[in-house]
Design an enzyme around this catalytic site. Sequence first.
Site, short mmCIF file in Angstrom:
data_model
loop_
_atom_site.label_atom_id
_atom_site.label_comp_id
_atom_site.label_asym_id
_atom_site.label_seq_id
_atom_site.Cartn_x
_atom_site.Cartn_y
_atom_site.Cartn_z
N GLU A 1 11.48 6.79 74.99
CA GLU A 1 11.89 7.82 75.84
C GLU A 1 10.58 8.31 76.85
OE1 GLU A 1 13.96 10.66 73.74
OE2 GLU A 1 15.63 9.22 73.68
N HIS B 1 26.47 10.84 64.53
CA HIS B 1 25.83 10.83 63.31
C HIS B 1 24.23 11.15 63.84
CE1 HIS B 1 28.52 8.43 60.66
NE2 HIS B 1 29.11 9.67 60.44
N GLU B 2 23.77 12.39 63.86
CA GLU B 2 22.61 12.54 64.34
C GLU B 2 21.54 12.44 62.85
OE1 GLU B 2 20.10 12.86 67.03
OE2 GLU B 2 18.95 12.73 65.16
N GLU C 1 18.09 6.69 70.32
CA GLU C 1 16.64 6.58 70.09
C GLU C 1 16.96 5.23 69.13
OE1 GLU C 1 18.27 9.62 69.04
OE2 GLU C 1 17.72 10.13 71.20
N GLU D 1 20.87 3.74 73.97
CA GLU D 1 20.23 4.65 74.94
C GLU D 1 18.78 3.96 74.97
OE1 GLU D 1 18.44 8.18 73.32
OE2 GLU D 1 19.04 9.21 75.11
N GLU E 1 20.00 13.17 79.57
CA GLU E 1 19.46 14.58 78.71
C GLU E 1 18.39 15.22 79.08
OE1 GLU E 1 18.58 13.66 74.71
OE2 GLU E 1 17.60 11.87 75.02
C1 NOJ Z 1 19.22 13.01 71.29
C2 NOJ Z 1 20.18 12.03 72.01
O1 NOJ Z 1 19.75 11.20 73.09
C3 NOJ Z 1 21.17 13.24 72.42
O2 NOJ Z 1 22.06 12.79 73.36
C4 NOJ Z 1 21.62 14.18 71.38
O3 NOJ Z 1 22.68 15.13 71.97
C5 NOJ Z 1 20.83 14.84 70.46
N1 NOJ Z 1 19.58 13.75 70.19
C6 NOJ Z 1 21.21 15.44 69.25
O4 NOJ Z 1 21.78 14.50 68.42
CA CA Z 2 17.51 10.43 73.31
#
Ligand code: NOJ
Ligand code: CA
Length: 701
Positions: A170, A396-397, A477, A495, A501
Site C-alpha cells: 500500500e 475476517h480482519e 493486504e 486489494e 480506502e
Molecule cells: C484494511 C482494508 O483494506 C479495509 O478495506 C478494511 O475496512 C480495514 N482494513 C479493516 O479491516
Molecule cells: Ca488495505
Amino acid sequence: MKKLFYLLFAVFIFGCNTNKEMIIFSPDYKIQVFISTENNELTYSIKKNEKSVIKTSRLGIILEEGIDLTKKFKIVNFKNRSHSEKWYPKIREVKEILNEYNEAIFEILSENKKLFLELRLFNDGVAFRYIIPNQKSIKKYDVIDEITEFNLSENDSAWWNPAFSYRRYEFLYANTKIDDISKKKYSELVEDISYDSIGIDAAQTPLTIKKNNGIFLSIHEAKLVDYSSMTLAPRGNGKLECELYPWSDGIKVKLKDKVKTPWRTIQIADSSGELLNSNIILNLNDDPDEKTDYSWVKTGKYMGVWWEMIGTNESTWWPSKYHGANNKKIKNYIDFASKNGFDGLLVEGWNEGWYPEWCCKGDGIPFSFTKSLNDFNFKKLSKYSSQKNISIVGHHETGGQIQNYENQLEEAFKLYQMMGVKYIKTGYVNDVSKNIKRIDINGNIHREWHHGQYMINHFKKVISLAAKYQLSIITHEPIKDTGLRRTYPNYISREGAKGQEFNGFSSNGVNHILDLPFTRLLSGPMDYTPGIFQLNNFRYTQPGSGVIDKNAIVPSTIAKELSLYIIIYSPMQMAADLPKHYKKHMEAFEFIKNVPVNWDDKIILNSKISEYLTIARKDSKSENWYVGGITDEKPREFELDFSFLDPDAEYDAKIYSDTENTHWKNNPMEYKISSKTINAKSKFDIYLAPGGGFAIEIVKK
Ligand code: NOJ
Ligand code: CA
C-alpha cells in the site's frame, strides 16, 4: 505446420552453435533470448527487434550447506518444443486466451550438481524458472539466495514502490531511474520511510520499466507457491537482482526436497497500452484440479457497511453508540442493494475483537471469527438477505495475527457456509515491517515478513480450505497475484495496492489512479472499491461529532468513478459509497447497476503511462460494449473511434462525462449524461476535466 517450423528453427540454431551461446526465438521471431555459459557462468540476455531488452544477466541459486549453484556451469542437454493452444477462462476479463510459446529446457551441471533451467518465449515476453531435482549430492534444499539478475540500462525509467517496508503493497508509486530505487529516494519523492530500516533497498513486483529505447517491460513472477516472493534490488548501472524475503532466521526458502522456483517473468511491449494485453502470468499457471468442483464460484457486485467507517467516519467497527454493523442498518443496506440488483453486501465489524485501537501492530486483542456482536443477529440477517437475493459478504480482519486466524479457520468457514455466505473479504492489517507473529512448535515467537514463505503458505491454506466450504475470497493486504486465480477460481479478487480506502482516511492524490493500470493491475484484478459519489464534505471529524472535515476529499469526479468499473478489472466489484449518497445521483448510479463484471474482450483505445488511459470492454453476456477513460490532473479531449464495433449494427450510446466546469478539486460532482446513436464508423470528441474521466454504455439495437 507452423509449429514444426518453430521447432526446427530452434534446433538449427543450437546445432550450429560453437561458442557456448544458444539463441531461442519467440513464435513470431521478434524476441530472442541468448543463453550462455561463457566463463562458466550461466547468463541470459534478451533482445526484441534487435533492441536490447535485458543485457547479459547472471542466473543461479545458492542452497544450504554451501551448495553454490552460481558458477562452473556446463549445459549437458537441451530439449525444446513449441506449444500453441487457446483456453477459455470461466471467470474472465477476455473470452479466449492464446497460450503460445517456444520452450527450451536446459539440463545443466554446476560441478556435479544438476539443475534445469526452463525457458519460455511468448510473443509478448519471456519466462524462466529453476528446477533442482532431488539428487544424492544435495542433502538440504533450503534456499539461501537466488542471484537472478535483470540487467537493464542506467537511463531506463522505473515505476516502483518499496519492498521491505511497513505497509505491504500500500504505497504510491515513485518514478525514477533504476539505480535510484531506495528508501532514501522514496522518502525524498513520495513518503518518508527512511526510519524503516530493517529491510534492504528493493522494489516490489510487478515492476514497470520504460527503457530508453522505447520498450516497456513489466518484471514479475508467476505461480508463487511454497516459495518466498521476489523483490528487485538495484546493484548499480541499471542492474537489478532478485532478493527474496527471508524467514526470521535468514533462510529465504525452506523446502523438504527439490526446488521449483516460481516463474520469473518479463513482459515486453512496444507501448504502455500493449503491456496491458499480456496474459503471460495466467498462461504460466495451471487449470483447476479436475476433481474439484468450482462451478459454485460466482462473480458479482456488492455494497458494504464499510465506507461509513473508513470514509465518512460516522460509524465504528467496535461496539459503540455508532456501531455500523447493526441489524437495522444492515437491513436498510440489503433493501437498497437488492432493489438495485446487487449480489452481495459486505458487513465489517460484525464480530468480537474490534476496539478503537485494533489497528495496526499485529498484537492486541485477537479477533473471534465465530462470535457476533450483540446488535448483529446473524441468523435473522442471513434469512433476510437470502429472501432478498443478497449474499452477505463475510469479513475476517485478522490484524495480521495468523495463528489466531488459522486456529479458527475451519469453524469460521463452517459458520459462514451455514449462514449462506458465499464470499469473504479477509484482511491482514499490520503496519510494522517484519512483524507477522509466528509461534513455533516450542511456543517461541518469531516475527516474519508479510511476503515471505510463511505467509505465501498461509494464503494458500486459506484459499484451499475456503474451496471446501464453497467460499470465494477477496483478500485485503494480500500477497501479490501471480496468476493462482486460474488454478483456484475462488481466489476471486484482492486489494494489494493503495486503494480507495486511503481517499477516505488520508489521500492518494489525484494521479495515483493513473499509475495503477500500468503497475499493480498488470498482475491481476483489484478490489479497489470504486464508485464514491460524495467526493467532498463527506467525512466527519469523529463518529457523532456532526462536524464535517472540510479538508477530506476524494480526488476524482463522479464520471471518473464510473469509468473505474471499466479501467479496473475485478470479478467482484464494489459500489463503495453509502445509499444516501447514491440516492442523490440515481441517474449516474444507473451505470453502476448496469456495468458487467465478466467480459469477452478488451481493447486499449489510448494510453500514456501515468497520464491517461481509455479501455473498451465487451460484455460476456450480451453484444454491448462499455468504454471508460481517465486522465491525471490535466484536462484532455479524446477523439473516440468506434471502429471496434460490429460493422453491421447500430448502437445506443449513453455517455457519462465531466462538464466544462467539473474539476477534481473544487467541483468534482458535476457531470452530464447524453445519448447518441453510433455505429462502427462513428467518431466523436469527449472532454475529460482535470482529474476526471468518462464512462459509456453502448447497447446494440
Ligand atoms: C484494511 C482494508 O483494506 C479495509 O478495506 C478494511 O475496512 C480495514 N482494513 C479493516 O479491516
Ligand atoms: Ca488495505
